[in-house]
Scaffold this active site. Structure first.
Site, PDB file in Angstrom:
ATOM      1  N   ASP A  73       0.808  -1.224   0.000  1.00 15.39           N
ATOM      2  CA  ASP A  73       0.000   0.000   0.000  1.00 15.39           C
ATOM      3  C   ASP A  73       0.841   1.274   0.000  1.00 15.39           C
ATOM      4  O   ASP A  73       0.341   2.350   0.345  1.00 15.39           O
ATOM      5  CB  ASP A  73      -0.938   0.020   1.208  1.00 15.39           C
ATOM      6  CG  ASP A  73      -2.225  -0.756   0.959  1.00 15.39           C
ATOM      7  OD1 ASP A  73      -2.555  -0.983  -0.213  1.00 15.39           O
ATOM      8  OD2 ASP A  73      -2.892  -1.121   1.935  1.00 15.39           O
ATOM      9  N   LYS A  76      -0.378   4.679  -1.210  1.00 14.71           N
ATOM     10  CA  LYS A  76      -1.303   5.508  -0.433  1.00 14.71           C
ATOM     11  C   LYS A  76      -0.632   6.763   0.119  1.00 14.71           C
ATOM     12  O   LYS A  76      -1.311   7.667   0.601  1.00 14.71           O
ATOM     13  CB  LYS A  76      -1.927   4.694   0.707  1.00 14.71           C
ATOM     14  CG  LYS A  76      -2.962   3.694   0.217  1.00 14.71           C
ATOM     15  CD  LYS A  76      -3.647   2.983   1.363  1.00 14.71           C
ATOM     16  CE  LYS A  76      -4.749   2.049   0.847  1.00 14.71           C
ATOM     17  NZ  LYS A  76      -5.416   1.325   1.955  1.00 14.71           N
TER      18      LYS A  76
END
Length: 207
Positions: A73, A76
């Site tokens: 991730d 992000k």
């Protein structure tokens, strides 16, 4: 013997630098999104357990899988933090911004010379077998196996855990969801291995 010892020391140093880099990146991601603190570690744990259940992963390939899952991730970092922690339902535009994170992660990682295809795994972890995923819409074997594993682990962990816009739905709900989408969205071997894990007593740390 001196040359061999020197080579071993060099390899250990490179391995240590890679591990420290990955840990630093994972820490940066969690600071930008406190609601998913620990999410990546849990996804990495589950992804590696799934791969172990599947078989065929040697230590080196398993380390590559764990590394990718630990920073899946990272994109992000480019998503506004207020969206990541927003209570209530996201608008289509807001969700569209969040959906940019796999490609953003690829752009961050593509120049780092990992010994595994980390950037591509990160880019592909939201792709789906039937081509309905993002950011590219890859299908079938065009999606790396490691990305298919991280994708399933990510879905199970995310559905099971609390998010600002909804309470956690629990592991039983998450497992039912991946079972329903077996072969359409998710690799059937990966799904079957995940289901077998939980039948045999695997428990996510959040529970």
């Amino acid at each position: 013997m001196k040359l061999e010892a020197k080579l071993m020391n060099s390899l250990e140093k490179v391995t240590r630098v890679v591990d420290e880099t990955v840990n630093a990146l994972a820490s940066a991601i969690e600071k930008s999104d406190p609601y998913t603190a620990g999410h990546q570690q849990r996804v990495a744990q589950l992804a590696c357990a799934i791969a172990g259940e599947m078989g065929g992963f040697d230590d080196d390939r398993m380390k590559g899988l764990r590394t990718a899952a630990m920073i899946h991730d990272i994109g992000k970092l480019y998503v506004p933090s207020e969206l990541l922690s927003k209570p209530g339902q996201l608008t289509d535009i807001e969700f569209g911004l969040i959906k940019t994170h796999p490609q953003a992660g690829y752009e961050i990682l593509k120049e780092i010379e990992f010994p595994w295809p980390i950037a591509r795994i990160v880019q592909q972890h939201h792709e789906r077998l039937d081509g309905s995923g993002y950011p590219v819409g890859l299908a079938g074997d065009d999606i790396l196996l490691e990305a298919r594993i991280v994708g399933v682990a990510d879905v199970v962990e995310s559905m099971s855990s609390h998010r600002p816009y909804r309470p956690g739905k629990g592991t039983k709900f998450a497992l039912r969801e991946i079972k329903m989408a077996r072969e359409s969205s998710y690799d059937p071997i990966v799904v079957d291995s995940c289901l077998a894990l939980f039948r045999n007593g695997f428990v996510l740390p959040t529970e």
